[in-house]
Motif scaffolding. Structure first.
Motif, PDB file in Angstrom:
ATOM      1  N   SER A   1      -5.398  -5.353  -4.100  1.00 35.88           N
ATOM      2  CA  SER A   1      -5.733  -4.018  -3.633  1.00 35.88           C
ATOM      3  C   SER A   1      -5.702  -3.011  -4.783  1.00 35.88           C
ATOM      4  O   SER A   1      -6.073  -3.323  -5.899  1.00 35.88           O
ATOM      5  CB  SER A   1      -4.768  -3.646  -2.511  1.00 35.88           C
ATOM      6  OG  SER A   1      -5.163  -2.464  -1.931  1.00 35.88           O
ATOM      7  N   LEU A   2      -5.201  -1.829  -4.507  1.00 30.60           N
ATOM      8  CA  LEU A   2      -5.144  -0.748  -5.484  1.00 30.60           C
ATOM      9  C   LEU A   2      -4.444  -1.205  -6.772  1.00 30.60           C
ATOM     10  O   LEU A   2      -3.353  -1.749  -6.711  1.00 30.60           O
ATOM     11  CB  LEU A   2      -4.313   0.360  -4.834  1.00 30.60           C
ATOM     12  CG  LEU A   2      -4.463   1.786  -5.271  1.00 30.60           C
ATOM     13  CD1 LEU A   2      -5.889   2.260  -5.029  1.00 30.60           C
ATOM     14  CD2 LEU A   2      -3.509   2.650  -4.457  1.00 30.60           C
ATOM     15  N   ARG A   3      -5.056  -0.968  -7.936  1.00 33.04           N
ATOM     16  CA  ARG A   3      -4.382  -1.356  -9.176  1.00 33.04           C
ATOM     17  C   ARG A   3      -3.377  -0.263  -9.569  1.00 33.04           C
ATOM     18  O   ARG A   3      -3.753   0.866  -9.889  1.00 33.04           O
ATOM     19  CB  ARG A   3      -5.380  -1.533 -10.321  1.00 33.04           C
ATOM     20  CG  ARG A   3      -4.680  -2.001 -11.608  1.00 33.04           C
ATOM     21  CD  ARG A   3      -5.541  -1.776 -12.824  1.00 33.04           C
ATOM     22  NE  ARG A   3      -6.622  -2.748 -12.920  1.00 33.04           N
ATOM     23  CZ  ARG A   3      -6.553  -3.862 -13.645  1.00 33.04           C
ATOM     24  NH1 ARG A   3      -5.475  -4.146 -14.308  1.00 33.04           N
ATOM     25  NH2 ARG A   3      -7.579  -4.675 -13.686  1.00 33.04           N
TER      26      ARG A   3
ATOM     27  N   ASP B   1       0.823  -1.207   0.000  1.00 34.90           N
ATOM     28  CA  ASP B   1       0.000   0.000   0.000  1.00 34.90           C
ATOM     29  C   ASP B   1       0.857   1.258   0.000  1.00 34.90           C
ATOM     30  O   ASP B   1       0.540   2.237  -0.663  1.00 34.90           O
ATOM     31  CB  ASP B   1      -0.932   0.002   1.216  1.00 34.90           C
ATOM     32  CG  ASP B   1      -1.974  -1.107   1.125  1.00 34.90           C
ATOM     33  OD1 ASP B   1      -2.098  -1.713   0.043  1.00 34.90           O
ATOM     34  OD2 ASP B   1      -2.646  -1.374   2.140  1.00 34.90           O
TER      35      ASP B   1
ATOM     36  N   LEU C   1      -4.913  -7.526  -8.979  1.00 30.81           N
ATOM     37  CA  LEU C   1      -5.341  -8.619  -8.108  1.00 30.81           C
ATOM     38  C   LEU C   1      -5.072  -8.328  -6.642  1.00 30.81           C
ATOM     39  O   LEU C   1      -5.516  -9.065  -5.773  1.00 30.81           O
ATOM     40  CB  LEU C   1      -4.605  -9.914  -8.488  1.00 30.81           C
ATOM     41  CG  LEU C   1      -4.940 -10.491  -9.852  1.00 30.81           C
ATOM     42  CD1 LEU C   1      -4.031 -11.662 -10.168  1.00 30.81           C
ATOM     43  CD2 LEU C   1      -6.401 -10.914  -9.880  1.00 30.81           C
TER      44      LEU C   1
END
Lengths: 194, 372
Positions: B74-76, B48, B72
């Motif tokens: 969290s945040l892309r 993150d 795949l």
């Protein structure tokens, strides 16, 4: 019941957990469950059926939660809060405060944000308390070591306490070391020679 | 000369050594960099912070940048692999209870025989619960590949942070585990389980950790990126000299870094393991490597292998996933950074390497004998 989202807080430190629960109930969220470890997380998830999970970033256990958010087809699938990229700034604030949030089964954004804002505030407050307590403890330990080192020098060299401290300080100044490092080295050496 | 400071995230494991050594032994300074090494409590937090830009680059499980780029995890965010930091280094073990059952089923207790050991494990539990450090990890892929190659079996993987692995084994939450050192040895030291197979017996040249950074950051900092690659490459070269390993263990053991006893780190760096409580350390070939034989080269064929597996687990199109993943492997950038560092014979023999070659590293095989 549908009005207050149920919140699961994963926090090992029970004092801190209580502090967060209090903060949330002051904000009007009464449905808060505390979980002190993740060993029975899946069972806990089906039992309490939370809408939001709040977890302390400092715990390595956060990776176990990722396992569940990865499990395709799981009934209760927690998804890290900012997956939809709505508010990077809020996410940054949360992470700075040491908090990460997971949302289960797509609760609307408008109901998550106030919970998260309150939690961020509490997390920040308790982090501060904790670092102050840690700093005080460390300072006390350092003082004990420095006192022991001073005592050793006073006995070995027959100097006054002030003189002993000045000697330690001077030794520390030359190679740019800290007083505590020199004191620690002296105490360790004395222990080995004793 | 003013140095540029880069924020580098790492998880306190033995294979973070190239980054720690690059900073502490002055290889970063030589390249005009200061590495601000930021220890992270979990892979999710590291991921993150990298996605948010708090970290410029990071020590990452090799499948993690690909998982992020494929959306795949969290945040892309498009995270690219600049180089491989370490090859191999994982170990598979089982609880005492499972080890006893395996012996009762006729297992000879040999360390390093994937077929016999795997069959013995499957004879006592046909769907073993296996602890791995993270869902997107080489650990999970190696276990899946191993059991899949034997009778098409599969495991139920469970994420257990490495420092808590011994506890999970003791509590019977997992039957087996795959973890990086020193955490496998900690299980043995606590007498709650034993080691049955080095990861290198499944794939003898698996890319374990990589150096990852956001695509946008790489594009905006071409010089710093090359300097970082060179500093880490030189640290790996330094770590390849056996005489340097005592100092390396001493540096890594410090509280700021791994905060673990020196001996444990030293054994892993020297590719030695004690599989059972009380056993003498035995040498495991290629257990953990940081340098040589193009260990650090980011081969797009690695990206293909990882992406195809991830796509299969998550129901994505394997061809498209592989194409996207291969784009995230910056082989040309890596080669341009290290061009002047490699010895002439290394460049001669492998300098004209095709970027997409499938047999890059000499004896590079997976246990089903398909040359990788």
């Amino acid at each position: 019941m549908a009005d207050t989202p149920s919140i699961l807080v994963i926090e090992e430190n029970s004092l801190r957990a209580a502090e967060i629960r209090d903060g949330l109930s002051l904000g009007g969220w009464s449905s808060v469950t505390i979980l002190e470890n993740l060993e029975c997380l899946s069972q806990e998830l089906s039992k309490t059926d939370p809408d939001i999970i709040l977890i302390d970033l400092a715990t390595p256990n956060r990776d176990a939660l990722e396992n569940l958010s990865n499990a395709s087809g799981a009934a209760h699938r927690p998804v890290a809060m900012f997956v939809d990229q709505t508010d990077a700034e809020l996410t940054r604030l949360a992470m700075q405060a040491g908090l990460s949030a997971y949302v289960v089964d797509g609760l609307e954004q408008s109901r998550i944000l106030p919970v998260l804002e309150t939690a961020i505030e509490r997390f920040r407050f308790t982090s501060q308390l904790r670092s102050e307590r840690d700093a005080a403890k460390r300072a006390l330990e350092e003082r004990k070591t420095i006192d022991r080192a001073k005592g050793l020098l006073m006995r070995a060299k027959g100097v006054s306490e002030e003189e002993a401290y000045q000697r330690i300080r001077k030794t520390a100044m030359n190679p740019g070391r800290k007083v505590i490092d020199v004191a620690q080295a002296l105490v360790t050496a004395a222990d080995m020679l004793a | 000369m003013t140095r540029t400071t880069l924020n580098i995230g790492y998880v306190p494991l033995v294979d973070s050594a190239p980054l720690v050594i690059a900073q502490e032994l002055g290889f970063a300074a030589k390249e005009g960099l200061t590495l601000n090494l930021l220890k992270q409590p979990s892979w999710s937090t590291l991921r993150d912070l990298l996605a948010l830009g708090t970290l410029d680059a990071a020590h990452m499980l090799s499948p993690l940048p690909i998982a992020m780029s494929l959306g795949l995890s969290s945040l892309r965010v498009r995270v690219h692999t600049l180089m491989v930091l370490s090859m191999n280094g994982n170990v598979i073990g089982v609880s005492n209870h499972v080890a006893c059952a395996m012996r009762a089923a006729g297992w000879d207790g040999q360390f390093g025989t994937p077929h016999d050991t795997g069959r013995a494990l499957l004879a006592v539990t046909d769907h073993p619960k296996v602890g791995v450090p993270f869902p997107h990890s080489m650990h999970a892929e190696l276990v899946a590949h191993w059991l899949g190659a034997l009778d098409n079996a599969s495991a139920r993987t469970r994420t257990v942070p490495p420092p808590l692995m011994a506890k999970a084994v003791e509590a019977g939450e997992v039957d087996a585990f795959c973890v990086g050192e020193p955490w496998g040895s900690v299980v043995v030291e606590n007498k709650v389980g034993e080691l049955i197979l080095p990861g290198a017996a499944i794939w003898n040249a698996s890319p374990e950790k990589v150096l990852g950074a956001r695509e946008a950051w790489i594009d905006a900092h071409p010089n710093e990126v090359r300097a970082l690659i060179r500093a880490v490459w030189r640290a790996g070269e330094w770590l390849a000299a056996p005489d340097n390993l005592s100092l390396a263990s001493e540096v890594l053991a410090r509280t700021d870094f791994l905060d673990l006893p020196e001996q444990v780190i030293d054994l892993a760096l020297r590719s030695h393991l004690c599989p059972k409580p009380g056993a003498l350390p035995e040498r495991v070939p290629h257990f953990l490597r940081f340098h040589g034989d193009q260990v650090t080269h980011p081969f797009p064929s690695h990206a293909d292998w990882i992406a195809t597996k991830l796509a299969r687990h998550h129901g994505l199109d394997p061809v498209e996933s592989s194409r996207l993943a291969q784009e995230t492997y910056r082989a040309k950038l890596y080669l341009s950074a290290v061009a002047g560092l490699r010895k002439p014979e290394e460049v001669d023999s492998q300098g004209l390497l095709e970027y997409d070659t499938l047999t890059p590293m000499g004896p590079d095989e997976t246990l089903d004998q398909n040359p990788f």
